[in-house]
Design a protein around this motif. Structure first.
Motif, PDB file in Angstrom:
ATOM      1  N   THR A  20     -11.984   5.789  -7.920  1.00 27.19           N
ATOM      2  CA  THR A  20     -11.133   4.913  -7.844  1.00 27.19           C
ATOM      3  C   THR A  20     -10.968   4.259  -6.530  1.00 27.19           C
ATOM      4  OG1 THR A  20      -9.801   6.747  -7.518  1.00 27.19           O
ATOM      5  CG2 THR A  20      -9.619   5.884  -9.493  1.00 27.19           C
ATOM      6  N   SER A  21     -11.758   4.924  -5.591  1.00 20.67           N
ATOM      7  CA  SER A  21     -11.714   4.184  -4.043  1.00 20.67           C
ATOM      8  C   SER A  21     -12.416   2.839  -4.177  1.00 20.67           C
ATOM      9  CB  SER A  21     -12.498   5.013  -3.185  1.00 20.67           C
ATOM     10  OG  SER A  21     -13.808   5.411  -3.759  1.00 20.67           O
ATOM     11  N   GLN A  22     -13.441   2.724  -5.083  1.00 19.40           N
ATOM     12  CA  GLN A  22     -14.070   1.353  -5.309  1.00 19.40           C
ATOM     13  C   GLN A  22     -13.024   0.321  -5.864  1.00 19.40           C
ATOM     14  OE1 GLN A  22     -17.963   1.376  -7.191  1.00 19.40           O
ATOM     15  NE2 GLN A  22     -17.718   3.314  -7.215  1.00 19.40           N
ATOM     16  N   PHE A  23     -11.981   0.872  -6.768  1.00 18.07           N
ATOM     17  CA  PHE A  23     -10.813   0.032  -7.261  1.00 18.07           C
ATOM     18  C   PHE A  23     -10.204  -0.372  -6.155  1.00 18.07           C
ATOM     19  CE2 PHE A  23      -6.488  -0.536  -8.740  1.00 18.07           C
ATOM     20  CZ  PHE A  23      -6.688  -1.556  -9.752  1.00 18.07           C
ATOM     21  N   ALA A  24      -9.564   0.670  -5.515  1.00 15.98           N
ATOM     22  CA  ALA A  24      -8.803   0.384  -4.250  1.00 15.98           C
ATOM     23  C   ALA A  24      -9.252  -0.305  -3.114  1.00 15.98           C
ATOM     24  CB  ALA A  24      -8.185   1.618  -3.446  1.00 15.98           C
ATOM     25  N   TRP A  25     -10.525  -0.132  -2.921  1.00 16.80           N
ATOM     26  CA  TRP A  25     -11.279  -0.846  -1.564  1.00 16.80           C
ATOM     27  C   TRP A  25     -11.414  -2.550  -2.095  1.00 16.80           C
ATOM     28  CZ3 TRP A  25     -14.843   3.694   0.382  1.00 16.80           C
ATOM     29  CH2 TRP A  25     -14.050   4.665   0.721  1.00 16.80           C
TER      30      TRP A  25
ATOM     31  N   ALA B 253      -3.193   8.494   4.588  1.00 16.33           N
ATOM     32  CA  ALA B 253      -3.081   9.826   5.705  1.00 16.33           C
ATOM     33  C   ALA B 253      -1.905   9.771   6.399  1.00 16.33           C
ATOM     34  CB  ALA B 253      -4.381   9.639   6.363  1.00 16.33           C
ATOM     35  N   GLY B 254      -1.257   8.795   6.639  1.00 11.53           N
ATOM     36  CA  GLY B 254      -0.123   8.539   7.757  1.00 11.53           C
ATOM     37  C   GLY B 254       1.043   9.335   6.982  1.00 11.53           C
ATOM     38  N   TRP B 255       1.166   8.812   5.565  1.00 15.34           N
ATOM     39  CA  TRP B 255       2.333   9.270   4.858  1.00 15.34           C
ATOM     40  C   TRP B 255       2.391  10.835   4.608  1.00 15.34           C
ATOM     41  CZ3 TRP B 255       6.647   7.746   4.899  1.00 15.34           C
ATOM     42  CH2 TRP B 255       7.260   6.333   5.110  1.00 15.34           C
ATOM     43  N   ILE B 256       0.940  11.468   4.274  1.00 14.37           N
ATOM     44  CA  ILE B 256       0.853  12.550   3.686  1.00 14.37           C
ATOM     45  C   ILE B 256       0.816  13.518   4.978  1.00 14.37           C
ATOM     46  CG2 ILE B 256      -1.618  13.245   3.897  1.00 14.37           C
ATOM     47  CD1 ILE B 256       0.221  13.379   0.725  1.00 14.37           C
ATOM     48  N   LEU B 257       0.525  13.070   5.996  1.00 15.17           N
ATOM     49  CA  LEU B 257       0.791  13.838   7.229  1.00 15.17           C
ATOM     50  C   LEU B 257       2.287  13.922   7.632  1.00 15.17           C
ATOM     51  CD1 LEU B 257      -2.424  12.915   9.383  1.00 15.17           C
ATOM     52  CD2 LEU B 257      -2.119  14.955   8.697  1.00 15.17           C
ATOM     53  N   LEU B 258       2.682  12.945   7.721  1.00 13.26           N
ATOM     54  CA  LEU B 258       4.238  13.043   7.888  1.00 13.26           C
ATOM     55  C   LEU B 258       4.966  13.792   6.911  1.00 13.26           C
ATOM     56  CD1 LEU B 258       6.088  11.264   9.881  1.00 13.26           C
ATOM     57  CD2 LEU B 258       6.527   9.790   8.143  1.00 13.26           C
ATOM     58  N   ALA B 259       4.693  13.763   5.562  1.00 13.80           N
ATOM     59  CA  ALA B 259       5.138  14.749   4.612  1.00 13.80           C
ATOM     60  C   ALA B 259       5.128  16.012   4.966  1.00 13.80           C
ATOM     61  CB  ALA B 259       4.921  14.242   3.047  1.00 13.80           C
TER      62      ALA B 259
ATOM     63  N   ARG C 172     -10.314  -0.789   4.338  1.00 14.93           N
ATOM     64  CA  ARG C 172     -10.257   0.722   4.233  1.00 14.93           C
ATOM     65  C   ARG C 172      -9.532   1.123   5.329  1.00 14.93           C
ATOM     66  NH1 ARG C 172     -16.682   1.756   3.291  1.00 14.93           N
ATOM     67  NH2 ARG C 172     -16.903  -0.201   2.013  1.00 14.93           N
ATOM     68  N   LYS C 173      -9.241   0.501   6.568  1.00 18.70           N
ATOM     69  CA  LYS C 173      -8.493   1.242   7.573  1.00 18.70           C
ATOM     70  C   LYS C 173      -7.160   1.258   7.124  1.00 18.70           C
ATOM     71  CE  LYS C 173      -8.156  -0.031  12.296  1.00 18.70           C
ATOM     72  NZ  LYS C 173      -8.462  -1.176  13.360  1.00 18.70           N
ATOM     73  N   HIS C 174      -6.601   0.043   6.517  1.00 18.11           N
ATOM     74  CA  HIS C 174      -5.169   0.043   6.122  1.00 18.11           C
ATOM     75  C   HIS C 174      -4.846   1.063   5.069  1.00 18.11           C
ATOM     76  CE1 HIS C 174      -1.867  -2.624   4.824  1.00 18.11           C
ATOM     77  NE2 HIS C 174      -1.256  -1.535   4.852  1.00 18.11           N
ATOM     78  N   TRP C 175      -5.836   1.294   4.199  1.00 17.22           N
ATOM     79  CA  TRP C 175      -5.727   2.111   3.135  1.00 17.22           C
ATOM     80  C   TRP C 175      -5.685   3.508   3.611  1.00 17.22           C
ATOM     81  CZ3 TRP C 175      -9.187   6.058   1.508  1.00 17.22           C
ATOM     82  CH2 TRP C 175      -9.417   6.499   0.107  1.00 17.22           C
TER      83      TRP C 175
ATOM     84  N   MET D 272       0.719  -1.154   0.010  1.00 15.58           N
ATOM     85  CA  MET D 272       0.144  -0.051  -0.066  1.00 15.58           C
ATOM     86  C   MET D 272       0.724   1.442   0.039  1.00 15.58           C
ATOM     87  SD  MET D 272      -2.967   1.203  -0.118  1.00 15.58           S
ATOM     88  CE  MET D 272      -3.230   3.139  -0.259  1.00 15.58           C
ATOM     89  N   THR D 273       2.076   1.128   0.761  1.00 20.91           N
ATOM     90  CA  THR D 273       2.877   2.220   0.500  1.00 20.91           C
ATOM     91  C   THR D 273       3.262   2.618  -0.596  1.00 20.91           C
ATOM     92  OG1 THR D 273       3.613   1.669   2.930  1.00 20.91           O
ATOM     93  CG2 THR D 273       5.027   3.240   1.721  1.00 20.91           C
ATOM     94  N   TRP D 274       3.628   1.597  -1.659  1.00 21.74           N
ATOM     95  CA  TRP D 274       4.120   1.659  -2.932  1.00 21.74           C
ATOM     96  C   TRP D 274       3.042   2.407  -3.541  1.00 21.74           C
ATOM     97  CZ3 TRP D 274       2.284   0.153  -7.705  1.00 21.74           C
ATOM     98  CH2 TRP D 274       3.244   0.344  -8.729  1.00 21.74           C
ATOM     99  N   LEU D 275       1.735   2.017  -3.321  1.00 21.34           N
ATOM    100  CA  LEU D 275       0.677   3.037  -4.093  1.00 21.34           C
ATOM    101  C   LEU D 275       0.578   4.190  -3.723  1.00 21.34           C
ATOM    102  CD1 LEU D 275      -1.889   3.198  -5.997  1.00 21.34           C
ATOM    103  CD2 LEU D 275      -3.368   1.946  -4.324  1.00 21.34           C
ATOM    104  N   ALA D 276       0.682   4.454  -2.349  1.00 21.02           N
ATOM    105  CA  ALA D 276       0.821   5.607  -1.954  1.00 21.02           C
ATOM    106  C   ALA D 276       1.890   6.547  -2.533  1.00 21.02           C
ATOM    107  CB  ALA D 276       0.686   5.880  -0.357  1.00 21.02           C
ATOM    108  N   TRP D 277       2.838   6.061  -2.628  1.00 17.42           N
ATOM    109  CA  TRP D 277       3.993   6.865  -3.351  1.00 17.42           C
ATOM    110  C   TRP D 277       4.138   7.064  -4.798  1.00 17.42           C
ATOM    111  CZ3 TRP D 277       7.662   9.959  -3.214  1.00 17.42           C
ATOM    112  CH2 TRP D 277       8.864   9.762  -4.156  1.00 17.42           C
ATOM    113  N   ARG D 278       3.331   5.821  -5.440  1.00 20.00           N
ATOM    114  CA  ARG D 278       3.206   6.052  -6.854  1.00 20.00           C
ATOM    115  C   ARG D 278       2.226   7.106  -6.977  1.00 20.00           C
ATOM    116  NH1 ARG D 278       2.834   7.008 -10.776  1.00 20.00           N
ATOM    117  NH2 ARG D 278       2.840   5.945 -13.123  1.00 20.00           N
ATOM    118  N   GLN D 279       1.136   7.310  -6.098  1.00 18.81           N
ATOM    119  CA  GLN D 279       0.219   8.265  -6.437  1.00 18.81           C
ATOM    120  C   GLN D 279       0.545   9.517  -6.167  1.00 18.81           C
ATOM    121  OE1 GLN D 279      -3.242   6.209  -4.064  1.00 18.81           O
ATOM    122  NE2 GLN D 279      -4.303   7.339  -5.826  1.00 18.81           N
TER     123      GLN D 279
END
Lengths: 298, 299
Positions: free
Chosen positions: A96-101, A115-121, A107-110, A1-8
């Motif tokens: 795209t949430s329907q694709f991801a979910w 949110a974790g990475w974006i807040l950290l960034a 959804r919790k993990h997603w 999931m981190t990979w997807l978050a980074w890719r996005q």
């Protein structure tokens, strides 16, 4: 999931890093110039024993860069609008949430990863800007002793990190609730400005009990944040500050001048309290987001 | 054996509008179920409830023996393709295949890549720039690559041309024949589904009209053609689905409750399309819509 978050969000990351690098170069160059300007001015005035009015005669740096530094007040709002608001809203809006979910991910993990990475960034980015601005402002603060004043207080120290977390969390929550990017942007901007204004004006002066000094001509210690001043009568009656009603004869009737202020020594306590306040607000907004994302239909 | 999909009195309302009402269906393992109904009948709502993307208002839903839920074990087994084919428009098909590989435990990237290549779909082009049909193929390939045990497809063939449609349905039939896969496929193209599907769920006006094995359902129905006369006796003995009258002749589509004994009527078997249209036509609110025109809005 981190990979997807980074890719996005890698475009965000690259743009953010480039902007930060540009700002860093500008502030390092002008900051070093200002520091040397300050030190040579101090050396010169000390030699001539005429340092008393240095604050009003010496202007450090350039107006343009000074303006840019003041504009870093807007950094948290930018992060909230460009990083926070689209995070969930865009996925809900485009479906795209329907694709991801429907991948093997809750959804919790997603939400946690995104949110974790974006807040950290956002915290790291705002923290880096604030560190640069704090260092850059050092000579000017030493000269003007205004680090505690609203406007300066808000762009230095650790509070920008709190603001950035709050603005980003507000963007994420607004996006989850409105499910549309543009309304989420508007809510984020309006909400952030309103919250910052109200807390600065109404809450910040009361983090600790202000000190009031009275006398015929009271003085505040250097670097204090002055909250109010005026004339106060024997019954506690406060006269308007413009002095028009008290050109003569106030003192004989028992009126004394007063100044209410927060001393410079409380600067870091106030920074800590305000940062904590915004971090708590951010946490509450993330909790709202989690409830909405987990409970509502996709 | 417990059915793969089972719902009981499932209902869902959106902002006060009933989307699905009192829906009770079962789909046994290994079936390809056609979910048929006019626009707004509740097909998408039912599929979303089965996938867990939406939560039921009331009633029960069980997929693979459990309630659809936020649990990797459940999510790994269920594939869902939404009607509007949501993909990340700026990502390429290859990006999507990589995403799937990161998010799913048993991901068949090779077959997805091979399928798209054989269809001539560029893997390195942003999916937002592909045609609607190509995007649909990408989304289908991704859904299949997940290797789910239950596949829920909302209008998967709507964007495909007739040849691609037939190829897709053949791939689906092949995947089901390998075993361990159950499919629910919504559409209003009855002729396409007749070839592939062996189970029928017919929705109209937010309610289940029919659910069961297609052959069984067809065998339960009959068309009676006879003189125009009082049909009360037939209506009493059987369930009248639809009656069409000409000045001299009556055509009755009935659900049989036993043999038809009236010698005045000639009984014939009913085709799937005719049956579906009859049930849809039953709910036409505009009286002018006869049994033949009622389905004219499908295309």
């Amino acid at each position: 999931m981190t990979w997807l978050a980074w890719r996005q969000h890698r475009t965000h990351a690259i743009v953010g890093a480039a902007a930060l690098a540009a700002l860093a170069v500008l502030l390092l160059i002008t900051g070093l110039q200002m520091a040397s300007q300050y030190h040579s001015a101090i050396a010169a005035c000390t030699a001539a024993h005429r340092c008393g009015n240095l604050a009003s005669t010496l202007f450090l740096g350039s107006h343009a860069v000074g303006f840019l530094v003041i504009m870093t007040l807007g950094v948290p709002a930018l992060l909230g609008v460009f990083w926070g608001a689209p995070l969930v809203a865009q996925e809900l809006e485009t479906g795209t949430s329907q694709f991801a979910w429907m991948q093997t991910i809750t959804r919790k993990h997603w939400l946690t990863v995104k949110a974790g990475w974006i807040l950290l960034a956002a915290a790291a980015w705002a923290g880096a800007v604030s560190a640069l601005v704090t260092w850059w402002s050092g000579p000017d603060n030493a000269l003007q002793l205004d680090a505690f004043k609203p406007g300066r207080f808000d762009i230095t120290g650790i509070v920008p990190v709190g603001y950035a977390l709050f603005a980003t969390a507000l963007g994420i929550a607004a996006g989850a609730v409105t499910r549309r990017t543009v309304p989420a942007l508007a809510v984020t901007l309006a909400g952030f400005i309103a919250a910052r204004f109200m807390i600065t004006e109404l809450v910040r002066p009361h983090y600790m009990t202000a000190i009031t000094t009275t006398g015929t001509s009271p003085q505040v210690p250097p670097g204090s944040w002055q909250l109010a001043q005026g004339m106060i009568g024997p019954g506690g009656k406060v006269l308007p500050t413009d002095g028009s009603t008290c050109t003569s004869g106030c003192v004989p009737h028992g009126y004394r001048a007063f100044i209410t202020y927060q001393p410079a020594s409380r600067y870091w306590a106030f920074q800590g309290i305000e940062t904590a306040l915004f971090v708590v607000l951010a946490a509450a907004l993330i909790a709202v987001t989690a409830i909405v994302v987990l409970r509502r239909d996709a | 054996m417990t059915p793969v999909i089972e719902t009981r009195r499932l209902s869902k309302r959106y902002r006060g509008v009933t989307a699905l009402s009192d829906c009770t269906i079962t789909v046994p393992e290994g079936r390809i179920a056609a979910l048929i109904g006019p626009n707004g009948a509740g097909k998408t709502t039912l599929l979303r409830l089965l996938s867990g993307l939406a939560k039921p208002g009331s009633g029960e839903v069980a997929v693979l023996g459990g309630t659809p839920r936020q649990d990797p074990a459940f999510l790994a087994d269920v594939g869902f393709l939404a009607q509007d084919i949501p993909l990340y428009r700026r990502f390429t098909a290859a990006d999507h295949i990589a995403i799937g590989g990161h998010l799913n435990p048993r991901w068949d990237a090779a077959s997805a890549r091979q399928r798209l290549t054989s269809l001539g779909i560029p893997l390195g082009q942003a999916v937002g720039t592909l045609s609607g049909g190509q995007r649909a193929q990408v989304a289908l390939a991704l859904t299949l690559a997940k290797r789910p045990r239950v596949l829920l497809l909302d209008e998967p063939v709507a964007a495909l041309d007739p040849l691609a449609r037939r190829q897709f349905l053949a791939i689906l039939a092949e995947a089901v024949a390998r075993g361990g896969l159950t499919v629910v496929l919504s559409s209003h193209l009855v002729t396409d589904l007749e070839r592939t599907c062996d189970h029928l769920i017919l929705l109209a006006s937010s309610r289940v009209q029919l659910c069961g094995d297609i052959d069984t359902v067809l065998a339960e129905h009959q068309v009676l053609v006879g003189p125009r006369k009082d049909t009360t006796a037939i209506e009493k003995a059987h369930t009248l689905v639809q009656a069409t009258h000409t000045p001299r002749q009556a055509t009755l589509l009935i659900r049989r409750n036993g043999p038809v004994i009236d010698p005045a009527f000639q009984a014939t078997d009913v085709g799937l399309e005719e049956l579906v249209l009859a049930y849809m036509g039953q709910d036409a609110t505009i009286p002018a819509l006869g049994h033949l025109t009622a389905a004219g809005d499908d295309q």
